[in-house]
Write a protein that holds these residues in place. Structure first.
Motif, PDB file in Angstrom:
ATOM      1  N   ASP A   1       0.831  -1.206   0.000  1.00 11.36           N
ATOM      2  CA  ASP A   1       0.000   0.000   0.000  1.00 11.36           C
ATOM      3  C   ASP A   1       0.866   1.257   0.000  1.00 11.36           C
ATOM      4  O   ASP A   1       1.980   1.248   0.547  1.00 11.36           O
ATOM      5  N   PRO A   2       0.368   2.349  -0.589  1.00 12.04           N
ATOM      6  CA  PRO A   2       1.094   3.627  -0.521  1.00 12.04           C
ATOM      7  C   PRO A   2       1.367   4.052   0.921  1.00 12.04           C
ATOM      8  O   PRO A   2       2.426   4.595   1.228  1.00 12.04           O
ATOM      9  N   PHE A   3       0.389   3.807   1.806  1.00 12.43           N
ATOM     10  CA  PHE A   3       0.603   4.103   3.226  1.00 12.43           C
ATOM     11  C   PHE A   3       1.432   2.971   3.824  1.00 12.43           C
ATOM     12  O   PHE A   3       1.088   1.800   3.701  1.00 12.43           O
TER      13      PHE A   3
ATOM     14  N   GLY B   1      -5.191   6.456   7.289  1.00 11.08           N
ATOM     15  CA  GLY B   1      -4.614   5.977   6.045  1.00 11.08           C
ATOM     16  C   GLY B   1      -5.643   5.235   5.223  1.00 11.08           C
ATOM     17  O   GLY B   1      -6.680   4.806   5.740  1.00 11.08           O
ATOM     18  N   TYR B   2      -5.338   5.100   3.931  1.00  9.60           N
ATOM     19  CA  TYR B   2      -6.239   4.373   3.035  1.00  9.60           C
ATOM     20  C   TYR B   2      -5.498   3.172   2.469  1.00  9.60           C
ATOM     21  O   TYR B   2      -4.381   3.302   1.957  1.00  9.60           O
ATOM     22  N   SER B   3      -6.114   1.991   2.586  1.00  9.67           N
ATOM     23  CA  SER B   3      -5.516   0.780   2.043  1.00  9.67           C
ATOM     24  C   SER B   3      -6.095   0.505   0.666  1.00  9.67           C
ATOM     25  O   SER B   3      -7.294   0.226   0.530  1.00  9.67           O
ATOM     26  N   VAL B   4      -5.245   0.592  -0.346  1.00  7.55           N
ATOM     27  CA  VAL B   4      -5.673   0.287  -1.708  1.00  7.55           C
ATOM     28  C   VAL B   4      -6.035  -1.189  -1.812  1.00  7.55           C
ATOM     29  O   VAL B   4      -7.006  -1.569  -2.476  1.00  7.55           O
ATOM     30  N   ALA B   5      -5.263  -2.034  -1.121  1.00  2.94           N
ATOM     31  CA  ALA B   5      -5.495  -3.479  -1.172  1.00  2.94           C
ATOM     32  C   ALA B   5      -6.858  -3.857  -0.600  1.00  2.94           C
ATOM     33  O   ALA B   5      -7.557  -4.716  -1.141  1.00  2.94           O
ATOM     34  N   LEU B   6      -7.242  -3.208   0.497  1.00  2.00           N
ATOM     35  CA  LEU B   6      -8.513  -3.527   1.152  1.00  2.00           C
ATOM     36  C   LEU B   6      -9.652  -2.622   0.698  1.00  2.00           C
ATOM     37  O   LEU B   6     -10.816  -2.882   1.008  1.00  2.00           O
ATOM     38  N   ARG B   7      -9.292  -1.549  -0.009  1.00  2.00           N
ATOM     39  CA  ARG B   7     -10.273  -0.547  -0.442  1.00  2.00           C
ATOM     40  C   ARG B   7     -11.030   0.027   0.756  1.00  2.00           C
ATOM     41  O   ARG B   7     -12.240   0.233   0.718  1.00  2.00           O
ATOM     42  N   ARG B   8     -10.292   0.286   1.790  1.00  2.00           N
ATOM     43  CA  ARG B   8     -10.876   0.843   3.007  1.00  2.00           C
ATOM     44  C   ARG B   8      -9.965   1.922   3.586  1.00  2.00           C
ATOM     45  O   ARG B   8      -8.745   1.845   3.465  1.00  2.00           O
ATOM     46  N   GLY B   9     -10.602   2.901   4.217  1.00  2.00           N
ATOM     47  CA  GLY B   9      -9.859   3.928   4.924  1.00  2.00           C
ATOM     48  C   GLY B   9      -9.976   3.682   6.420  1.00  2.00           C
ATOM     49  O   GLY B   9     -11.031   3.245   6.904  1.00  2.00           O
TER      50      GLY B   9
ATOM     51  N   GLU C   1     -12.424  12.292   0.286  1.00  2.00           N
ATOM     52  CA  GLU C   1     -11.172  13.047   0.312  1.00  2.00           C
ATOM     53  C   GLU C   1     -10.319  12.733  -0.915  1.00  2.00           C
ATOM     54  O   GLU C   1      -9.759  13.635  -1.547  1.00  2.00           O
ATOM     55  N   LEU C   2     -10.235  11.438  -1.280  1.00  2.00           N
ATOM     56  CA  LEU C   2      -9.441  11.038  -2.438  1.00  2.00           C
ATOM     57  C   LEU C   2     -10.031  11.579  -3.737  1.00  2.00           C
ATOM     58  O   LEU C   2      -9.304  11.981  -4.646  1.00  2.00           O
ATOM     59  N   GLU C   3     -11.373  11.590  -3.832  1.00  2.00           N
ATOM     60  CA  GLU C   3     -12.028  12.131  -5.019  1.00  2.00           C
ATOM     61  C   GLU C   3     -11.764  13.626  -5.142  1.00  2.00           C
ATOM     62  O   GLU C   3     -11.587  14.154  -6.241  1.00  2.00           O
ATOM     63  N   LEU C   4     -11.748  14.302  -3.986  1.00  2.00           N
ATOM     64  CA  LEU C   4     -11.467  15.737  -3.984  1.00  2.00           C
ATOM     65  C   LEU C   4     -10.044  15.997  -4.471  1.00  2.00           C
ATOM     66  O   LEU C   4      -9.803  16.900  -5.277  1.00  2.00           O
TER      67      LEU C   4
END
Length: 265
Positions: free
Chosen positions: A68-70, A90-98, A125-128
């Protein structure tokens, strides 16, 4: 509260709980961690069935989170080795959860994590951020000159097209006010435009810029008010179009005022 009451609280909590041991390589660097105790809510956050997480390493259960980036491993490792607690998001790309995490260490080499699912707010937040990046990319490559000015009408940002339009570098433009690039004859109309902006939040007109080399260009300008009393101007150079129109009118005037027959082929 007795120990069994704490256990019942954790077992039935809606937030995730995990107690882990950090695993180090031969150089003392965190490379993995072992789940010693987890509650059902935490297993659900990982998308795992009950009883399939405890006693296993994160690399065995959800290894993609290590990419993950984080950097979860760095965060947990620091707490486990220094004993300094942390509150992080943090946001986990792997889990698709913040997640919002409260991380602490009861003893060196071990750490507790209370995990709160904040996926929806993180996605917003990510969309923003994505929207801002898209807007910034558009401004950078827009064919029209875009000028952003503060409440004193001094430029605080401009795009490459604005520099090309005026002949100034970006650094030079950021030292100027809007009135300093207008032709003298357009100053009265500029004042009227500011009044319109303050009253309606937008303004449009045809004006003239005085380029750095002294030449005059005709500009179709639209201005809108942004937050914090800032202004964004969208400017298009219509000098060539205006010149073509002048020549067309001159020819039409000549045709209308001649007594001789004119053959157009």
């Amino acid at each position: 509260m007795q120990a069994h009451e704490y256990e019942a609280l954790i077992a039935n909590a809606t937030f995730g709980y995990s107690y882990c041991k950090i695993i180090l390589d031969s150089d003392g660097k965190p490379v993995d961690y072992l789940f010693l105790e987890v509650n059902p809510a935490f297993e659900k956050m990982l998308g795992k069935e009950p009883g399939t997480v405890q006693g296993k390493r994160v690399s065995e259960v959800v290894s993609p989170v290590l990419d993950d980036p984080f950097d979860w491993l760095d965060c947990f490792g620091e707490v486990a080795l220094t004993g300094k607690s942390k509150e992080v998001e943090g946001y986990s790309v792997a889990l698709r959860r913040g997640f919002r995490l409260s991380v602490s260490s009861p003893e060196k080499g071990f750490f507790n994590v209370l995990s709160f699912d904040i996926t929806q707010s993180k996605l917003v937040e990510l969309e923003l951020i994505k929207s801002k990046e898209t807007l910034a990319d558009y401004i950078e490559h827009a064919p029209d000159g875009i000028f952003i000015a503060d409440s004193s009408l001094r430029f605080i940002d401009v795009n490459p097209a604005a520099c090309k339009m005026t002949g100034y570098t970006k650094q030079e433009l950021l030292t100027l006010k809007i009135s300093q690039i207008l032709s003298d004859e357009d100053i009265p109309a500029h004042r009227k435009s500011i009044e319109d902006l303050q009253r309606t939040g937008k303004s449009s007109r045809v004006t003239h810029f005085k380029r750095k080399d002294g030449t005059i260009v005709t500009i179709d300008i639209e201005v809108v008010t942004l937050k914090d009393s800032r202004y964004m101007s969208f400017c298009r150079d219509i000098t060539e179009k205006e010149q073509t129109e002048i020549e067309k009118n001159r020819y039409m005037h000549a045709f209308r005022n001649t007594s001789q027959p004119v053959l157009i082929t």
